[in-house]
Design a protein around this motif. Structure first.
Motif, mmCIF file in Angstrom:
data_model
loop_
_atom_site.group_PDB
_atom_site.id
_atom_site.type_symbol
_atom_site.label_atom_id
_atom_site.label_comp_id
_atom_site.label_asym_id
_atom_site.label_seq_id
_atom_site.Cartn_x
_atom_site.Cartn_y
_atom_site.Cartn_z
ATOM 1 N N ALA A 151 0.517 -1.149 -0.095
ATOM 2 C CA ALA A 151 -0.082 0.138 -0.096
ATOM 3 C C ALA A 151 0.985 0.856 -0.560
ATOM 4 C CB ALA A 151 -0.603 0.263 1.070
ATOM 5 N N ILE A 152 0.229 2.594 -0.484
ATOM 6 C CA ILE A 152 0.944 3.796 0.241
ATOM 7 C C ILE A 152 0.110 4.504 1.295
ATOM 8 C CG2 ILE A 152 1.320 5.831 -1.327
ATOM 9 C CD1 ILE A 152 1.659 3.576 -3.264
ATOM 10 N N PHE A 153 1.718 4.931 1.794
ATOM 11 C CA PHE A 153 1.667 5.436 3.279
ATOM 12 C C PHE A 153 1.575 6.647 3.050
ATOM 13 C CE2 PHE A 153 3.099 6.639 7.226
ATOM 14 C CZ PHE A 153 2.389 6.318 7.993
ATOM 15 N N GLN A 154 1.122 7.104 3.250
ATOM 16 C CA GLN A 154 1.044 9.217 3.207
ATOM 17 C C GLN A 154 1.316 10.237 3.996
ATOM 18 O OE1 GLN A 154 -2.971 9.269 0.974
ATOM 19 N NE2 GLN A 154 -1.420 10.029 -0.856
ATOM 20 N N VAL A 155 2.328 10.644 3.760
ATOM 21 C CA VAL A 155 2.138 11.873 5.268
ATOM 22 C C VAL A 155 2.049 12.821 4.849
ATOM 23 C CG1 VAL A 155 4.891 12.328 6.340
ATOM 24 C CG2 VAL A 155 4.592 10.208 5.874
ATOM 25 N N PHE A 156 1.380 14.232 5.202
ATOM 26 C CA PHE A 156 0.653 14.831 4.603
ATOM 27 C C PHE A 156 2.134 16.474 5.612
ATOM 28 C CE2 PHE A 156 -2.799 11.979 3.551
ATOM 29 C CZ PHE A 156 -2.829 12.350 2.984
ATOM 30 N N GLY A 157 2.090 15.779 6.836
ATOM 31 C CA GLY A 157 2.744 16.985 8.014
ATOM 32 C C GLY A 157 1.814 17.998 9.073
ATOM 33 N N GLU A 158 2.286 19.070 8.940
ATOM 34 C CA GLU A 158 0.921 19.809 10.158
ATOM 35 C C GLU A 158 -0.420 20.144 9.683
ATOM 36 O OE1 GLU A 158 4.097 22.470 11.620
ATOM 37 O OE2 GLU A 158 4.805 21.222 12.091
ATOM 38 N N LYS A 159 -0.694 20.043 8.590
ATOM 39 C CA LYS A 159 -1.914 20.451 8.058
ATOM 40 C C LYS A 159 -2.487 18.842 7.560
ATOM 41 C CE LYS A 159 -2.235 25.169 8.206
ATOM 42 N NZ LYS A 159 -1.066 25.523 7.656
ATOM 43 N N ARG A 160 -3.946 18.599 7.220
ATOM 44 C CA ARG A 160 -4.743 17.395 6.703
ATOM 45 C C ARG A 160 -4.131 17.474 5.122
ATOM 46 N NH1 ARG A 160 -9.242 16.554 9.832
ATOM 47 N NH2 ARG A 160 -8.697 14.613 10.701
ATOM 48 N N GLY A 161 -4.749 18.109 4.529
ATOM 49 C CA GLY A 161 -4.048 18.332 3.526
ATOM 50 C C GLY A 161 -3.469 18.663 1.790
ATOM 51 N N GLY A 162 -3.601 19.145 1.287
ATOM 52 C CA GLY A 162 -1.619 19.658 0.768
ATOM 53 C C GLY A 162 -0.775 18.544 0.038
ATOM 54 N N LYS A 163 -0.239 18.398 -0.569
ATOM 55 C CA LYS A 163 0.931 17.577 -1.550
ATOM 56 C C LYS A 163 1.106 16.167 -0.238
ATOM 57 C CE LYS A 163 4.031 17.151 -4.374
ATOM 58 N NZ LYS A 163 3.689 15.936 -5.547
ATOM 59 N N ALA A 164 0.964 15.020 -0.815
ATOM 60 C CA ALA A 164 1.460 13.696 0.487
ATOM 61 C C ALA A 164 3.205 13.832 -0.032
ATOM 62 C CB ALA A 164 0.471 13.142 0.201
ATOM 63 N N PHE A 165 3.394 13.369 0.666
ATOM 64 C CA PHE A 165 4.627 11.869 0.871
ATOM 65 C C PHE A 165 4.351 11.346 0.448
ATOM 66 C CE2 PHE A 165 9.007 10.706 3.122
ATOM 67 C CZ PHE A 165 9.189 11.008 1.914
ATOM 68 N N ASN A 166 4.608 10.495 -0.524
ATOM 69 C CA ASN A 166 3.802 8.879 -0.369
ATOM 70 C C ASN A 166 4.842 7.719 -0.480
ATOM 71 O OD1 ASN A 166 1.733 10.055 -1.185
ATOM 72 N ND2 ASN A 166 2.100 9.390 -3.570
ATOM 73 N N ILE A 167 4.837 7.253 0.661
ATOM 74 C CA ILE A 167 5.524 5.795 0.974
ATOM 75 C C ILE A 167 5.174 4.555 0.541
ATOM 76 C CG2 ILE A 167 7.606 4.591 3.189
ATOM 77 C CD1 ILE A 167 6.609 7.559 4.344
ATOM 78 N N PRO A 168 5.836 3.479 -0.087
ATOM 79 C CA PRO A 168 4.783 2.035 -0.293
ATOM 80 C C PRO A 168 5.659 1.609 0.576
ATOM 81 C CG PRO A 168 6.416 3.582 -2.718
ATOM 82 C CD PRO A 168 6.372 4.448 -1.586
ATOM 83 N N LEU A 169 4.758 0.912 1.111
ATOM 84 C CA LEU A 169 5.004 -0.129 2.134
ATOM 85 C C LEU A 169 4.824 -1.613 1.408
ATOM 86 C CD1 LEU A 169 3.661 1.341 5.520
ATOM 87 C CD2 LEU A 169 6.421 1.543 4.588
ATOM 88 N N HIS A 170 5.494 -2.268 1.898
ATOM 89 C CA HIS A 170 5.470 -3.568 1.176
ATOM 90 C C HIS A 170 5.485 -4.658 3.094
ATOM 91 C CE1 HIS A 170 6.113 -2.311 -2.523
ATOM 92 N NE2 HIS A 170 7.677 -1.404 -1.901
ATOM 93 N N SER A 171 5.303 -6.156 2.269
ATOM 94 C CA SER A 171 5.648 -7.274 3.518
ATOM 95 C C SER A 171 6.862 -6.803 4.096
ATOM 96 C CB SER A 171 4.475 -8.294 3.412
ATOM 97 O OG SER A 171 4.490 -8.986 3.911
ATOM 98 N N GLY A 172 6.563 -7.210 4.742
ATOM 99 C CA GLY A 172 8.224 -7.389 6.151
ATOM 100 C C GLY A 172 8.042 -5.684 6.388
ATOM 101 N N ASP A 173 7.726 -4.556 5.819
ATOM 102 C CA ASP A 173 8.647 -3.394 6.270
ATOM 103 C C ASP A 173 8.271 -3.589 7.036
ATOM 104 O OD1 ASP A 173 9.340 -3.517 2.998
ATOM 105 O OD2 ASP A 173 8.137 -2.178 2.600
ATOM 106 N N LEU A 174 9.725 -2.235 7.913
ATOM 107 C CA LEU A 174 9.168 -1.353 9.122
ATOM 108 C C LEU A 174 9.117 0.031 9.507
ATOM 109 C CD1 LEU A 174 10.249 -3.004 12.362
ATOM 110 C CD2 LEU A 174 10.954 -0.378 12.009
ATOM 111 N N LEU A 175 8.696 0.314 9.690
ATOM 112 C CA LEU A 175 8.483 2.291 9.313
ATOM 113 C C LEU A 175 8.184 2.675 10.838
ATOM 114 C CD1 LEU A 175 8.396 4.852 6.795
ATOM 115 C CD2 LEU A 175 5.955 4.350 7.503
#
Ligand code: SIN
Ligand code: FE2
Length: 212
Positions: A151-175
């Protein structure tokens, strides 16, 4: 041979942004998935509701001394499952140890999780942007482990909207998100249909927290 070379040159951990650390293919997926299955055998996955009465599309349950809970009475941690009255299944010691070691590598020493929320995503399900803020101590990070479908994990920052920083997460990944990233808005994009050898079309995510 190429695999060996990749192991040598790929760092175990990468800091993607201040406070966000990714460990690719870090955990033993079968070990973690067996723990999930054992926990779910005791308390099956369920859909909670928001304080406003909306069904939460991601199904979830907890392990640990306390479990994150949401219903008409609000968001909180509960020592026992309010529905069954049972304690949450414990976080197995070997699992807890793996999480503590990873957190220390990211600069969070002595992180001992007292709660683990297990999320189950079916195809089409997304997790809307939110901040994890029901825990007592924000100096403690959140450690997330992904299993099964990607799946794609999305980080937005201090506000809910805006452009997300996308992090694809795969099986076995630890974040890990902690420090300056501890209270950022984050979410998960709609899960695409997939077929994973471990989980079929499901994505399982475990978030380890020090809640109390
Ligand atoms: C969460 O933010 O609670 C879950 C994150 C994930 O499923 O990757
Ligand atoms: Fe979260």
């Amino acid at each position: 041979m190429q695999g060996d070379l990749l192991t040598i040159i790929t760092p175990e951990m990468e800091e993607l942004a201040p406070g966000i650390f990714l460990f690719r293919k870090y955990v033993d997926e079968a070990l973690f998935y067996n723990v999930v299955k054992a926990a779910v055998a005791q308390i099956p996955f369920r859909h909670m509701v928001t304080p406003g009465g909306k069904r939460i599309n991601v199904a979830g349950i907890s392990m640990g001394d306390c479990g994150w809970y949401s219903d008409r009475r609000g968001y909180r941690y509960e020592l026992k499952d309010p529905i069954t009255g049972k304690s949450w299944p414990p976080i197995p010691g070997d699992i807890s140890q793996i999480i503590t070691v990873a957190a220390a590598k990211a600069g969070f020493p002595n992180f001992i999780p007292d709660s683990c929320f297990i999320n189950k995503y079916e195809p089409g399900v997304r997790l809307t942007a939110h901040i994890d803020q029901d825990e007592v101590d924000f100096d403690q990070p959140i450690v997330s482990v992904s299993l099964g479908a990607s799946a794609i994990f999305q980080v937005f920052g201090e506000k809910r909207g805006g452009k997300a920083f996308n992090i694809p997460l795969h099986s076995g990944d630890l974040l890990i998100f902690g420090g300056p990233a501890r209270r950022v808005y984050h979410g998960v994009k709609k899960l695409e249909e997939q077929n994973h050898p471990l989980t079929g079309n499901l994505r399982i995510n475990l978030t380890f927290r020090k809640a109390l």
